[in-house]
Design a protein around this motif. Sequence first.
Motif, PDB file in Angstrom:
ATOM      1  N   GLY A  43     -20.888 -10.223  46.563  1.00 60.47           N
ATOM      2  CA  GLY A  43     -20.169  -8.955  46.467  1.00 60.47           C
ATOM      3  C   GLY A  43     -18.983  -8.895  47.405  1.00 60.47           C
ATOM      4  N   VAL A  44     -19.194  -9.318  48.635  1.00 57.93           N
ATOM      5  CA  VAL A  44     -18.095  -9.334  49.600  1.00 57.93           C
ATOM      6  C   VAL A  44     -17.077 -10.412  49.220  1.00 57.93           C
ATOM      7  N   GLY A  45     -17.581 -11.598  48.866  1.00 56.79           N
ATOM      8  CA  GLY A  45     -16.682 -12.685  48.483  1.00 56.79           C
ATOM      9  C   GLY A  45     -15.899 -12.395  47.214  1.00 56.79           C
ATOM     10  N   GLY A  46     -16.548 -11.781  46.251  1.00 54.25           N
ATOM     11  CA  GLY A  46     -15.868 -11.448  45.001  1.00 54.25           C
ATOM     12  C   GLY A  46     -14.769 -10.426  45.198  1.00 54.25           C
ATOM     13  N   THR A  47     -15.014  -9.447  46.042  1.00 49.59           N
ATOM     14  CA  THR A  47     -13.990  -8.448  46.327  1.00 49.59           C
ATOM     15  C   THR A  47     -12.827  -9.075  47.081  1.00 49.59           C
ATOM     16  N   GLY A  51      -8.931  -9.487  45.654  1.00 44.76           N
ATOM     17  CA  GLY A  51      -7.781  -9.002  46.402  1.00 44.76           C
ATOM     18  C   GLY A  51      -6.671 -10.030  46.513  1.00 44.76           C
ATOM     19  N   LEU A  52      -7.007 -11.306  46.316  1.00 46.15           N
ATOM     20  CA  LEU A  52      -6.007 -12.369  46.374  1.00 46.15           C
ATOM     21  C   LEU A  52      -5.220 -12.508  45.078  1.00 46.15           C
ATOM     22  N   VAL A  53      -5.775 -11.980  43.978  1.00 42.98           N
ATOM     23  CA  VAL A  53      -5.119 -12.090  42.679  1.00 42.98           C
ATOM     24  C   VAL A  53      -4.132 -10.934  42.535  1.00 42.98           C
ATOM     25  N   ALA A  57      -6.354  -5.761  41.494  1.00 40.80           N
ATOM     26  CA  ALA A  57      -6.893  -4.525  42.071  1.00 40.80           C
ATOM     27  C   ALA A  57      -6.272  -3.304  41.391  1.00 40.80           C
ATOM     28  N   GLY A  58      -4.997  -3.367  41.100  1.00 40.99           N
ATOM     29  CA  GLY A  58      -4.345  -2.256  40.398  1.00 40.99           C
ATOM     30  C   GLY A  58      -4.895  -2.082  39.002  1.00 40.99           C
ATOM     31  N   GLY A  64      -7.369  -1.697  46.064  1.00 42.81           N
ATOM     32  CA  GLY A  64      -8.287  -2.677  46.606  1.00 42.81           C
ATOM     33  C   GLY A  64      -8.667  -2.425  48.054  1.00 42.81           C
ATOM     34  N   THR A  65      -7.912  -1.585  48.734  1.00 42.57           N
ATOM     35  CA  THR A  65      -8.237  -1.249  50.116  1.00 42.57           C
ATOM     36  C   THR A  65      -8.087   0.248  50.304  1.00 42.57           C
TER      37      THR A  65
END
Length: 99
Positions: A43-47, A51-53, A57-58, A64-65
Amino acid sequence: MEAIISIVIQLVAGAVGGNGLGAAAKNLSLGTTGNTIAGAIGGVGGTWLAGLVPGLAGLLGGAGTGMDAGALVSQGVTGLVGGGILTAVAAAVKKATAK
């Protein structure tokens, strides 16, 4: 404080995703404890990966944050998916190495 709430959402959503996958696909289950741990980490890693893509997030409804509703939903969704994926990968690796 915002960071702690975000991480808790990611951990819980990931654990739910891992246990959901384990319940839906018995051959990919690591047991309740294993599903919960792998799911929470996923869950943490997937989020984080989402966020890198750029633009992902939009697309999910938030930046995303932060603490707005869109960001929290986005973190929950990516945590859920990430938890399920990491649980499936861990279970597949466990099965492959057990033979």
